[in-house]
Design a protein around this motif. Structure first.
Motif, PDB file in Angstrom:
ATOM      1  N   ASN A 195      39.813  16.489   8.582  1.00 58.36           N
ATOM      2  CA  ASN A 195      39.285  16.714   9.932  1.00 58.36           C
ATOM      3  C   ASN A 195      39.167  15.410  10.714  1.00 58.36           C
ATOM      4  O   ASN A 195      39.461  15.355  11.920  1.00 58.36           O
ATOM      5  CB  ASN A 195      37.922  17.404   9.850  1.00 58.36           C
ATOM      6  CG  ASN A 195      38.027  18.819   9.319  1.00 58.36           C
ATOM      7  OD1 ASN A 195      39.101  19.439   9.402  1.00 58.36           O
ATOM      8  ND2 ASN A 195      36.938  19.326   8.776  1.00 58.36           N
ATOM      9  N   LYS A 196      38.738  14.360  10.051  1.00 60.97           N
ATOM     10  CA  LYS A 196      38.627  13.068  10.723  1.00 60.97           C
ATOM     11  C   LYS A 196      40.001  12.563  11.166  1.00 60.97           C
ATOM     12  O   LYS A 196      40.168  12.042  12.283  1.00 60.97           O
ATOM     13  CB  LYS A 196      37.955  12.067   9.792  1.00 60.97           C
ATOM     14  CG  LYS A 196      37.684  10.725  10.432  1.00 60.97           C
ATOM     15  CD  LYS A 196      36.936   9.804   9.477  1.00 60.97           C
ATOM     16  CE  LYS A 196      36.652   8.460  10.127  1.00 60.97           C
ATOM     17  NZ  LYS A 196      35.913   7.559   9.191  1.00 60.97           N
ATOM     18  N   GLN A 197      41.021  12.727  10.288  1.00 60.22           N
ATOM     19  CA  GLN A 197      42.366  12.285  10.637  1.00 60.22           C
ATOM     20  C   GLN A 197      42.928  13.098  11.806  1.00 60.22           C
ATOM     21  O   GLN A 197      43.553  12.551  12.730  1.00 60.22           O
ATOM     22  CB  GLN A 197      43.283  12.422   9.410  1.00 60.22           C
ATOM     23  CG  GLN A 197      44.709  11.962   9.633  1.00 60.22           C
ATOM     24  CD  GLN A 197      44.797  10.462   9.895  1.00 60.22           C
ATOM     25  OE1 GLN A 197      43.893   9.723   9.517  1.00 60.22           O
ATOM     26  NE2 GLN A 197      45.880  10.038  10.539  1.00 60.22           N
ATOM     27  N   LEU A 198      42.679  14.415  11.801  1.00 56.05           N
ATOM     28  CA  LEU A 198      43.157  15.258  12.902  1.00 56.05           C
ATOM     29  C   LEU A 198      42.497  14.870  14.218  1.00 56.05           C
ATOM     30  O   LEU A 198      43.154  14.814  15.266  1.00 56.05           O
ATOM     31  CB  LEU A 198      42.897  16.726  12.575  1.00 56.05           C
ATOM     32  CG  LEU A 198      43.740  17.330  11.428  1.00 56.05           C
ATOM     33  CD1 LEU A 198      43.313  18.753  11.154  1.00 56.05           C
ATOM     34  CD2 LEU A 198      45.226  17.270  11.772  1.00 56.05           C
ATOM     35  N   ARG A 199      41.207  14.617  14.184  1.00 51.14           N
ATOM     36  CA  ARG A 199      40.510  14.209  15.415  1.00 51.14           C
ATOM     37  C   ARG A 199      41.037  12.880  15.933  1.00 51.14           C
ATOM     38  O   ARG A 199      41.196  12.684  17.143  1.00 51.14           O
ATOM     39  CB  ARG A 199      39.001  14.127  15.159  1.00 51.14           C
ATOM     40  CG  ARG A 199      38.308  15.470  15.041  1.00 51.14           C
ATOM     41  CD  ARG A 199      36.810  15.317  15.166  1.00 51.14           C
ATOM     42  NE  ARG A 199      36.277  14.433  14.151  1.00 51.14           N
ATOM     43  CZ  ARG A 199      35.834  14.847  12.964  1.00 51.14           C
ATOM     44  NH1 ARG A 199      35.912  16.139  12.653  1.00 51.14           N
ATOM     45  NH2 ARG A 199      35.336  13.996  12.095  1.00 51.14           N
ATOM     46  N   GLN A 200      41.321  11.951  15.016  1.00 47.05           N
ATOM     47  CA  GLN A 200      41.852  10.654  15.442  1.00 47.05           C
ATOM     48  C   GLN A 200      43.238  10.799  16.064  1.00 47.05           C
ATOM     49  O   GLN A 200      43.537  10.187  17.103  1.00 47.05           O
ATOM     50  CB  GLN A 200      41.896   9.716  14.238  1.00 47.05           C
ATOM     51  CG  GLN A 200      42.290   8.287  14.585  1.00 47.05           C
ATOM     52  CD  GLN A 200      42.227   7.383  13.374  1.00 47.05           C
ATOM     53  OE1 GLN A 200      41.879   7.823  12.298  1.00 47.05           O
ATOM     54  NE2 GLN A 200      42.576   6.121  13.576  1.00 47.05           N
ATOM     55  N   GLU A 201      44.111  11.625  15.464  1.00 48.05           N
ATOM     56  CA  GLU A 201      45.442  11.842  16.031  1.00 48.05           C
ATOM     57  C   GLU A 201      45.371  12.526  17.386  1.00 48.05           C
ATOM     58  O   GLU A 201      46.115  12.173  18.314  1.00 48.05           O
ATOM     59  CB  GLU A 201      46.275  12.673  15.056  1.00 48.05           C
ATOM     60  CG  GLU A 201      46.630  11.938  13.765  1.00 48.05           C
ATOM     61  CD  GLU A 201      47.418  12.818  12.822  1.00 48.05           C
ATOM     62  OE1 GLU A 201      47.644  13.999  13.181  1.00 48.05           O
ATOM     63  OE2 GLU A 201      47.808  12.329  11.736  1.00 48.05           O
ATOM     64  N   GLU A 202      44.475  13.496  17.529  1.00 44.28           N
ATOM     65  CA  GLU A 202      44.320  14.160  18.823  1.00 44.28           C
ATOM     66  C   GLU A 202      43.821  13.199  19.888  1.00 44.28           C
ATOM     67  O   GLU A 202      44.260  13.237  21.046  1.00 44.28           O
ATOM     68  CB  GLU A 202      43.367  15.341  18.675  1.00 44.28           C
ATOM     69  CG  GLU A 202      43.937  16.496  17.866  1.00 44.28           C
ATOM     70  CD  GLU A 202      42.930  17.592  17.691  1.00 44.28           C
ATOM     71  OE1 GLU A 202      41.783  17.418  18.180  1.00 44.28           O
ATOM     72  OE2 GLU A 202      43.267  18.634  17.083  1.00 44.28           O
ATOM     73  N   GLU A 240      44.323   9.923  19.955  1.00 40.55           N
ATOM     74  CA  GLU A 240      45.417   9.015  20.312  1.00 40.55           C
ATOM     75  C   GLU A 240      46.445   9.710  21.200  1.00 40.55           C
ATOM     76  O   GLU A 240      46.948   9.138  22.171  1.00 40.55           O
ATOM     77  CB  GLU A 240      46.078   8.501  19.035  1.00 40.55           C
ATOM     78  CG  GLU A 240      45.185   7.578  18.209  1.00 40.55           C
ATOM     79  CD  GLU A 240      45.852   7.161  16.913  1.00 40.55           C
ATOM     80  OE1 GLU A 240      46.974   7.659  16.657  1.00 40.55           O
ATOM     81  OE2 GLU A 240      45.264   6.345  16.174  1.00 40.55           O
ATOM     82  N   ALA A 241      46.777  10.968  20.872  1.00 38.25           N
ATOM     83  CA  ALA A 241      47.743  11.706  21.694  1.00 38.25           C
ATOM     84  C   ALA A 241      47.205  11.939  23.095  1.00 38.25           C
ATOM     85  O   ALA A 241      47.935  11.811  24.093  1.00 38.25           O
ATOM     86  CB  ALA A 241      48.081  13.039  21.021  1.00 38.25           C
TER      87      ALA A 241
END
Length: 356
Positions: free
Chosen positions: A299-306, A308-309
């Motif tokens: 979840n943390k990685q998904l939030r970080q990618e979102e 950045e996008a």
């Protein structure tokens, strides 16, 4: 032989009587301070310091003897008080204790006084005193004593009467029974509104942190209505356990603090489960590998990618908007400049034509 035996019996009886007398007779250098209202006795005599050093059977025996002697003195004082039989001649003997003189400390702070309602403040300002009325009055219609207020009160409910008087100046075509029922509903709603106002005012006055202001005049949002409903529910002695619930309200009654009630494991329960939990905790503490929560990490990685996008898309949109603005401004600028250049040439040509 017989005389010797009688003397021995008398001596043994005297010794037993002296032993009983010694068991209830206690001598102290300083008299004890008594508070018979609290069943308290304070011994100011210093105990022997040599016997109290260390821990052993001698010290325990000394403390037990000291406690026994002081209790005997307190009981002897209680027997000197006036007594009476409780529940008749065959009842137990009860001593009449005096008023306590020693002020015992409280376990909890004293309760705060209830804040006055708006009516109490108004009555105090105007000097209105409350007159006590009897709860029963004579009902002429039913020919019996009935309550002054509430269910089956004297005079009955005017909205349920078989005859209603038309007031002076009212519309004769108006349904008076419907008017009475409407007025009753308005009174009930007004009383409920005043009750909620008093509860909200008392809740704000009793809480250390001031609560958000309530607007019981038609400006409530969902959070304010939920807070007012919770305050009204926990205002009862049972914390709303026996209050009727709303259609979408949770079955568990809310707490006074508004948070979830903590639940603890029982002290005496499954020892095998307790042992397994403790071993798992020790194993996790002793392991060198860090405990990884896969779900939390993903979840943390998904939030970080979102994030950045979203930041990249925002930068692209701003750059496109700037290019589009420059492109739109170029024709306007060139047109203004060409128009400004043409104007003096046209004026010169017009001046040459007139002169020729």
């Amino acid at each position: 032989m017989a005389a010797v035996r009688v003397e021995a019996v008398l001596a043994a009886a005297e010794e037993q009587e002296a032993e009983k007398r010694r068991s209830i007779t206690v001598e102290k250098e300083l008299e004890l301070e008594y508070d018979l209202g609290n069943l308290l006795a304070v011994d100011r005599n210093p105990p022997p310091a040599a016997a109290l050093r260390g821990a052993g059977p001698r010290r325990e025996a000394l403390l037990q003897a000291l406690a026994r002697d002081n209790t005997q003195l307190l009981v002897s004082r209680l027997w000197e008080l006036p007594a009476e039989r409780a529940g008749g001649a065959g009842g137990p003997l009860v001593a009449q204790l005096p008023e306590p003189t020693f002020r015992l400390p409280r376990e909890k702070p004293p309760p705060k006084p209830r804040p006055p309602t708006r009516w109490e403040q108004f009555a105090r300002l105007k000097g209105i005193r409350r007159k006590k009325k009897t709860s029963l009055v004579w009902d002429e219609q039913a020919k019996e004593w009935r309550r002054r207020w509430g269910y089956r009160r004297a005079g009955g409910d005017p909205s349920r009467a078989w005859l209603a008087e038309v007031p002076a100046g009212a519309d004769p075509e108006e349904d008076q029974f419907a008017r009475l029922r409407r007025e009753k509903r308005e009174r009930v709603a007004r009383n409920e509104l005043n009750r909620l106002r008093n509860l909200a005012r008392a809740h704000r006055a009793g809480s250390a942190v001031p609560a958000a202001p309530l607007h019981p005049t038609g400006h409530q949002d969902r959070d304010e209505l939920r807070r007012v409903a919770r305050v009204a529910r926990v205002s009862t002695a049972s914390l709303g356990r026996f209050q009727p619930r709303l259609p979408k309200e949770s079955a568990e009654p809310p707490s006074r603090s508004g948070g979830k009630k903590r639940r603890f494991e029982p002290l005496l329960g499954n020892l095998a489960a307790e042992r397994s939990r403790q071993l798992e905790l020790l194993r996790a503490m002793g392991s060198k590998k860090p405990v990884l929560d896969i779900t939390r990490a993903v979840n943390k990685q998904l939030r970080q990618e979102e994030a950045e996008a979203a930041a990249a898309n925002k930068g692209k949109k701003q750059s496109k908007r700037g290019k589009r603005g420059r492109r739109q401004q170029r024709p306007g600028r060139s047109g203004k400049k060409s128009g400004a250049r043409r104007q003096p040439q046209q004026q010169k040509a017009a001046g040459g034509g007139t002169g020729g």
